[in-house]
Design an enzyme around this catalytic site. Sequence first.
Site, short mmCIF file in Angstrom:
data_model
loop_
_atom_site.label_atom_id
_atom_site.label_comp_id
_atom_site.label_asym_id
_atom_site.label_seq_id
_atom_site.Cartn_x
_atom_site.Cartn_y
_atom_site.Cartn_z
N PRO A 10 -86.24 69.25 26.91
CA PRO A 10 -85.45 69.59 25.83
C PRO A 10 -85.64 68.78 24.68
CG PRO A 10 -84.10 68.72 27.35
CD PRO A 10 -85.15 69.03 27.99
N ASN A 11 -85.73 69.30 23.34
CA ASN A 11 -86.24 68.51 22.23
C ASN A 11 -87.62 68.25 21.92
OD1 ASN A 11 -83.56 68.44 21.24
ND2 ASN A 11 -82.89 67.01 22.90
N ARG A 18 -89.73 64.21 14.19
CA ARG A 18 -88.42 63.44 14.17
C ARG A 18 -88.69 62.27 14.90
NH1 ARG A 18 -83.59 65.79 12.72
NH2 ARG A 18 -82.98 63.71 12.41
N TYR A 23 -91.06 58.11 19.21
CA TYR A 23 -92.14 58.98 19.80
C TYR A 23 -93.56 59.29 19.23
CZ TYR A 23 -87.69 60.14 22.06
OH TYR A 23 -86.53 60.12 22.83
N ASN A 74 -92.55 65.97 31.81
CA ASN A 74 -91.73 65.22 30.97
C ASN A 74 -90.30 66.18 30.84
OD1 ASN A 74 -90.02 63.74 29.45
ND2 ASN A 74 -91.80 63.29 27.77
N ALA A 77 -84.38 64.64 28.34
CA ALA A 77 -83.10 63.88 28.88
C ALA A 77 -82.62 64.39 30.25
CB ALA A 77 -81.99 64.32 28.06
N GLU A 98 -94.81 62.10 36.62
CA GLU A 98 -93.62 61.96 35.56
C GLU A 98 -94.20 61.29 34.41
OE1 GLU A 98 -90.27 60.44 37.33
OE2 GLU A 98 -89.08 60.28 35.48
N HIS A 100 -93.15 59.82 30.60
CA HIS A 100 -92.12 59.72 29.41
C HIS A 100 -92.91 58.93 28.21
CE1 HIS A 100 -88.95 61.02 31.74
NE2 HIS A 100 -89.34 59.98 32.76
N ARG A 107 -84.84 50.96 26.99
CA ARG A 107 -83.86 51.73 26.45
C ARG A 107 -82.65 51.68 26.78
NH1 ARG A 107 -86.34 57.22 24.31
NH2 ARG A 107 -84.58 56.98 22.84
O1 CA2 Z 1 -89.49 59.18 26.39
C1 CA2 Z 1 -89.62 60.31 26.70
O2 CA2 Z 1 -90.38 60.96 26.85
C2 CA2 Z 1 -88.30 61.20 27.11
O3 CA2 Z 1 -88.54 61.81 28.21
C3 CA2 Z 1 -87.83 61.87 25.84
C4 CA2 Z 1 -86.56 62.27 25.77
C5 CA2 Z 1 -85.32 61.32 26.36
O4 CA2 Z 1 -84.17 61.77 26.47
C6 CA2 Z 1 -85.83 60.53 27.68
O5 CA2 Z 1 -84.84 59.58 28.16
C7 CA2 Z 1 -87.38 60.06 27.51
C8 CA2 Z 1 -86.10 62.92 24.65
C9 CA2 Z 1 -86.99 63.92 24.02
C10 CA2 Z 1 -86.52 63.95 22.34
O6 CA2 Z 1 -87.80 64.45 21.89
C11 CA2 Z 1 -87.70 64.16 20.49
C12 CA2 Z 1 -89.00 64.22 19.88
C13 CA2 Z 1 -89.12 63.82 18.89
C14 CA2 Z 1 -88.11 63.90 17.80
C15 CA2 Z 1 -86.61 64.09 18.35
C16 CA2 Z 1 -86.74 64.25 19.80
#
Ligand code: CA2
Length: 144
Positions: A10-11, A18, A23, A74, A77, A98, A100, A107
Site C-alpha cells: 500500500p501507498n 509525496r 522515499y 516491499n 505497512a 524483502e 524497504h 524510524r
Molecule cells: O521503507 C519502506 O519501503 C516501507 O515499506 C514503506 C511503507 C512503510 O509503511 C514501511 O514501514 C516502510 C510506506 C509506503 C508509503 O509509500 C509512500 C511513498 C511515497 C509517498 C507516500 C507514501
Amino acid sequence: MKTVHIVNGPNLNLLGMRQPEIYGRDTLEDVRIACEQLGQLLGLKVELFQSNHEGVIIDQIHAARHSAAGIIINPGAFTHTSIAIHDALNTFDGPVIEVHISNIHKRESFRHHSYVSLRADGVIAGLGVEGYQLAVRRLASLLS
Ligand code: CA2
C-alpha cells in the site's frame, strides 16, 4: 528465462510524488524500468506489481508460485501487521528478498518488527529505491 516478481504494498503507487525526504524522487515506474533493464542484463524477466489491498497482494504471491522463480517484496505497512502475507510467502518455494526503501529500524518502533523477515532469505532496508536493483542482483545469483 527465469521470472522474478517484485510485489509492492500500500501507498507505494505514490512513490516519487509525496514525502521525497523519506522515499526519494523516483517513481514506481522508474523502479520497474530500472529493474527490468537490469534483469535483461542478468538473464531474468522482471515483473513488477503493486496493490493497496492485502488480499490482492496474497493473490499475487499465490500467482508467483506458478510463474516466478523468486520474489522481491516491499509489503509497505503490511510488513508490520500481516500474518496473512507471511503465511502466503511460506507457500512459495523459491527465494524471497524483502526490500524497504527507508531504514525501518531508524524510524518509529512500530516499524521495527517485520512478519515478512521471518520468511525472507534476505532483507534490504534504508538503501533507497536502489535496494530493488540490489535485490534483483541477489536473486540472479541465488537462481543461477
Ligand atoms: O521503507 C519502506 O519501503 C516501507 O515499506 C514503506 C511503507 C512503510 O509503511 C514501511 O514501514 C516502510 C510506506 C509506503 C508509503 O509509500 C509512500 C511513498 C511515497 C509517498 C507516500 C507514501
